[in-house]
Design a protein around this motif. Structure first.
Motif, PDB file in Angstrom:
ATOM      1  N   SER A   4       0.833  -1.206   0.000  1.00  0.00           N
ATOM      2  CA  SER A   4       0.000   0.000   0.000  1.00  0.00           C
ATOM      3  C   SER A   4       0.863   1.250   0.000  1.00  0.00           C
ATOM      4  CB  SER A   4      -0.928   0.012   1.218  1.00  0.00           C
ATOM      5  OG  SER A   4      -1.904  -0.984   1.107  1.00  0.00           O
ATOM      6  N   ALA A  46      -4.990   8.281 -10.611  1.00  0.00           N
ATOM      7  CA  ALA A  46      -6.318   7.776 -10.249  1.00  0.00           C
ATOM      8  C   ALA A  46      -6.360   6.253 -10.334  1.00  0.00           C
ATOM      9  CB  ALA A  46      -7.370   8.395 -11.169  1.00  0.00           C
ATOM     10  N   TRP A  47      -5.751   5.687 -11.357  1.00  0.00           N
ATOM     11  CA  TRP A  47      -5.726   4.229 -11.501  1.00  0.00           C
ATOM     12  C   TRP A  47      -4.952   3.580 -10.358  1.00  0.00           C
ATOM     13  CZ3 TRP A  47      -1.430   1.050 -12.686  1.00  0.00           C
ATOM     14  CH2 TRP A  47      -1.753  -0.289 -12.886  1.00  0.00           C
ATOM     15  N   LEU A  49      -4.561   4.543  -7.320  1.00  0.00           N
ATOM     16  CA  LEU A  49      -5.315   4.520  -6.061  1.00  0.00           C
ATOM     17  C   LEU A  49      -6.337   3.391  -6.025  1.00  0.00           C
ATOM     18  CD1 LEU A  49      -5.973   8.178  -4.881  1.00  0.00           C
ATOM     19  CD2 LEU A  49      -4.385   6.494  -3.972  1.00  0.00           C
ATOM     20  N   THR A  50      -6.795   2.934  -7.189  1.00  0.00           N
ATOM     21  CA  THR A  50      -7.747   1.814  -7.194  1.00  0.00           C
ATOM     22  C   THR A  50      -7.069   0.498  -6.813  1.00  0.00           C
ATOM     23  OG1 THR A  50      -7.458   1.224  -9.538  1.00  0.00           O
ATOM     24  CG2 THR A  50      -9.109   2.923  -9.011  1.00  0.00           C
ATOM     25  N   LEU A  51      -5.748   0.453  -6.826  1.00  0.00           N
ATOM     26  CA  LEU A  51      -5.013  -0.772  -6.511  1.00  0.00           C
ATOM     27  C   LEU A  51      -4.784  -0.976  -5.018  1.00  0.00           C
ATOM     28  CD1 LEU A  51      -2.282  -0.621  -9.312  1.00  0.00           C
ATOM     29  CD2 LEU A  51      -4.517  -1.757  -9.375  1.00  0.00           C
ATOM     30  N   GLU A  53      -5.368  -1.906  -1.313  1.00  0.00           N
ATOM     31  CA  GLU A  53      -6.254  -2.841  -0.609  1.00  0.00           C
ATOM     32  C   GLU A  53      -7.036  -2.084   0.458  1.00  0.00           C
ATOM     33  OE1 GLU A  53      -6.850  -6.107  -1.091  1.00  0.00           O
ATOM     34  OE2 GLU A  53      -5.535  -6.089  -2.843  1.00  0.00           O
ATOM     35  N   ALA A  57     -13.262   3.393  -0.501  1.00  0.00           N
ATOM     36  CA  ALA A  57     -12.472   4.381  -1.240  1.00  0.00           C
ATOM     37  C   ALA A  57     -12.094   5.555  -0.345  1.00  0.00           C
ATOM     38  CB  ALA A  57     -13.245   4.870  -2.460  1.00  0.00           C
ATOM     39  N   TYR A  61      -8.397   7.080   0.285  1.00  0.00           N
ATOM     40  CA  TYR A  61      -8.049   8.461  -0.038  1.00  0.00           C
ATOM     41  C   TYR A  61      -7.543   9.212   1.188  1.00  0.00           C
ATOM     42  CZ  TYR A  61     -10.979   7.473  -4.136  1.00  0.00           C
ATOM     43  OH  TYR A  61     -11.546   6.925  -5.257  1.00  0.00           O
TER      44      TYR A  61
END
Length: 107
Positions: A4, A46-47, A49-51, A53, A57, A61
């Protein structure tokens, strides 16, 4: 937890680079083509941050915010040549501690 932090660090670099491209175009009179890599960098941010765990959301963030602040201070120093002062460093440490608590809390 380490993956992370690595994702957050990469996301921070992408966000700062993307935002700096806009800053450079608008405030430093760089040519408009600087916006193209800036947009790509912001999409990468942005992509990334979707990874992370996380089951929410908003939590991802929130934790990212602390990482972003420290990365911004590093950018200030390494890319802009302005060394952070003791207040910058103290604030960065506090923010990083907050991010670590959010990321590592047992849930």
């Amino acid at each position: 937890m380490m993956p992370s932090f690595a994702i957050y660090a990469a996301a921070a670099l992408a966000e700062i680079a993307g935002c700096f491209a806009f800053w450079a175009w608008f405030r430093l009179d760089k040519p408009a083509w600087w916006l193209a890599p800036g947009l790509v960098s912001l999409a990468l941010f942005a992509w990334l941050l979707t990874l992370v765990e996380s089951e929410a959301a908003g939590r991802a963030y929130a934790a990212y915010g602390g990482i972003y602040i420290v990365a911004s201070l590093l950018w200030l120093w390494l890319a802009e040549g302005s060394r952070p002062d003791r207040w910058d460093i103290a604030g960065g440490i506090i923010c990083l501690a907050g991010a670590a608590i959010i990321i590592a809390a047992p849930r």
